[in-house]
Design an enzyme around this catalytic site. Sequence first.
Site, PDB file in Angstrom:
ATOM      1  N   TYR A 199       6.460  -6.085   5.987  1.00 19.94           N
ATOM      2  CA  TYR A 199       7.464  -5.992   4.921  1.00 19.94           C
ATOM      3  C   TYR A 199       8.175  -7.327   4.667  1.00 19.94           C
ATOM      4  CZ  TYR A 199       7.371  -0.843   4.420  1.00 19.94           C
ATOM      5  OH  TYR A 199       7.026   0.455   4.144  1.00 19.94           O
ATOM      6  N   HIS A 226       3.139   5.042   3.180  1.00 16.10           N
ATOM      7  CA  HIS A 226       2.887   3.730   2.593  1.00 16.10           C
ATOM      8  C   HIS A 226       1.433   3.680   2.166  1.00 16.10           C
ATOM      9  CE1 HIS A 226       2.596  -0.650   2.139  1.00 16.10           C
ATOM     10  NE2 HIS A 226       1.406  -0.506   2.708  1.00 16.10           N
ATOM     11  N   LYS A 273       4.969   7.188   7.840  1.00 18.40           N
ATOM     12  CA  LYS A 273       6.119   6.484   8.398  1.00 18.40           C
ATOM     13  C   LYS A 273       6.878   7.403   9.377  1.00 18.40           C
ATOM     14  CE  LYS A 273       6.720   3.985   4.019  1.00 18.40           C
ATOM     15  NZ  LYS A 273       7.735   3.472   3.067  1.00 18.40           N
ATOM     16  N   ASN A 283      10.436   7.860   2.694  1.00 20.40           N
ATOM     17  CA  ASN A 283       9.537   8.417   1.686  1.00 20.40           C
ATOM     18  C   ASN A 283       8.127   8.682   2.219  1.00 20.40           C
ATOM     19  OD1 ASN A 283       8.603   5.810   1.813  1.00 20.40           O
ATOM     20  ND2 ASN A 283       9.383   5.194  -0.185  1.00 20.40           N
ATOM     21  N   GLU A 291      -2.941  -6.181   4.831  1.00 20.82           N
ATOM     22  CA  GLU A 291      -2.274  -5.141   5.624  1.00 20.82           C
ATOM     23  C   GLU A 291      -3.222  -4.512   6.644  1.00 20.82           C
ATOM     24  OE1 GLU A 291       0.873  -3.914   2.063  1.00 20.82           O
ATOM     25  OE2 GLU A 291      -0.631  -2.455   2.722  1.00 20.82           O
TER      26      GLU A 291
HETATM   27  P1  DAT Z   1       6.266   1.464  -1.985  1.00 23.11           P
HETATM   28  O1  DAT Z   1       6.479   1.991  -0.592  1.00 23.11           O
HETATM   29  O2  DAT Z   1       6.282   2.546  -3.013  1.00 23.11           O
HETATM   30  O3  DAT Z   1       5.078   0.551  -2.103  1.00 23.11           O
HETATM   31  P2  DAT Z   1       7.862  -0.983  -2.144  1.00 23.11           P
HETATM   32  O4  DAT Z   1       6.673  -1.708  -1.639  1.00 23.11           O
HETATM   33  O5  DAT Z   1       8.476  -1.478  -3.413  1.00 23.11           O
HETATM   34  O6  DAT Z   1       7.554   0.578  -2.336  1.00 23.11           O
HETATM   35  O7  DAT Z   1       8.998  -0.992  -1.035  1.00 23.11           O
HETATM   36  C1  DAT Z   1       8.662  -0.787   0.324  1.00 23.11           C
HETATM   37  C2  DAT Z   1       9.653   0.164   0.931  1.00 23.11           C
HETATM   38  O8  DAT Z   1      10.947  -0.416   0.932  1.00 23.11           O
HETATM   39  C3  DAT Z   1       9.800   1.485   0.163  1.00 23.11           C
HETATM   40  O9  DAT Z   1       8.837   2.440   0.552  1.00 23.11           O
HETATM   41  C4  DAT Z   1      11.189   1.892   0.521  1.00 23.11           C
HETATM   42  C5  DAT Z   1      11.933   0.578   0.658  1.00 23.11           C
HETATM   43  N1  DAT Z   1      12.610   0.236  -0.592  1.00 23.11           N
HETATM   44  C6  DAT Z   1      12.069  -0.360  -1.683  1.00 23.11           C
HETATM   45  N2  DAT Z   1      12.987  -0.512  -2.650  1.00 23.11           N
HETATM   46  C7  DAT Z   1      14.137  -0.012  -2.148  1.00 23.11           C
HETATM   47  C8  DAT Z   1      15.460   0.130  -2.660  1.00 23.11           C
HETATM   48  N3  DAT Z   1      15.803  -0.295  -3.878  1.00 23.11           N
HETATM   49  N4  DAT Z   1      16.389   0.716  -1.856  1.00 23.11           N
HETATM   50  C9  DAT Z   1      16.068   1.135  -0.612  1.00 23.11           C
HETATM   51  N5  DAT Z   1      14.846   1.040  -0.071  1.00 23.11           N
HETATM   52  C10 DAT Z   1      13.892   0.473  -0.828  1.00 23.11           C
HETATM   53 MG    MG Z   2       4.694  -1.316  -1.330  1.00 24.64          MG
END
Ligand code: DAT
Ligand code: MG
Length: 143
Positions: free
Chosen positions: A50, A116, A10, A113, A127
């Site tokens: 997303y 992805h 990212k 973070n 995806e």
């Molecule tokens: P991952 O990237 O571990 O698959 P995810 O698919 O649940 O996580 O969410 C996608 C992204 O959205 C994640 O990398 C960061 C953001 N995100 C998810 N939950 C969040 C939260 N509670 N607060 C802020 N950003 C969040």
């Molecule tokens: Mg995810």
Amino acid sequence: MIEQTLVLIKPDGVRRGLIGEVIRRIEAKGLRIVAMKMLQFDETLTRRHYGQYAKEDFYPALSRFIQSGPSVAMVVEGLEAIGIVRLMMGPTRALDAAPGTIRGDLALGTRENIVHGSDSPAAARREIACFFRKKEIFRNANA
Ligand code: DAT
Ligand code: MG
């Protein structure tokens, strides 16, 4: 089972000069990169990638962040690649991510973070198709 998964480095990972570090870990694990490109998310791609989070409180900030600079997109292939990449990434929240994982070693935040990785075979198929045409994916790339 041999799987393919979508991995993104990212914008925070690109800005911090961690492209090589993430790729190094993927290759050192024995996984293979079978497609790769650098691109910047626009609104349309953000919705496609997303969209499931469009109603969440964190979506506007996530959308701004993911469009804030170039990302690197890869198709990574190997035995159980989807689960292995998720393990290597660590959980979403850096606070939960153990040392030894990409997020545990390299990230402090939740939104920023670094990486992805697709979370299921269906998500991987969907995806990968958002980022790559079939002919851009090299079967047996390193054989
Ligand atoms: P991952 O990237 O571990 O698959 P995810 O698919 O649940 O996580 O969410 C996608 C992204 O959205 C994640 O990398 C960061 C953001 N995100 C998810 N939950 C969040 C939260 N509670 N607060 C802020 N950003 C969040
Ligand atoms: Mg995810």
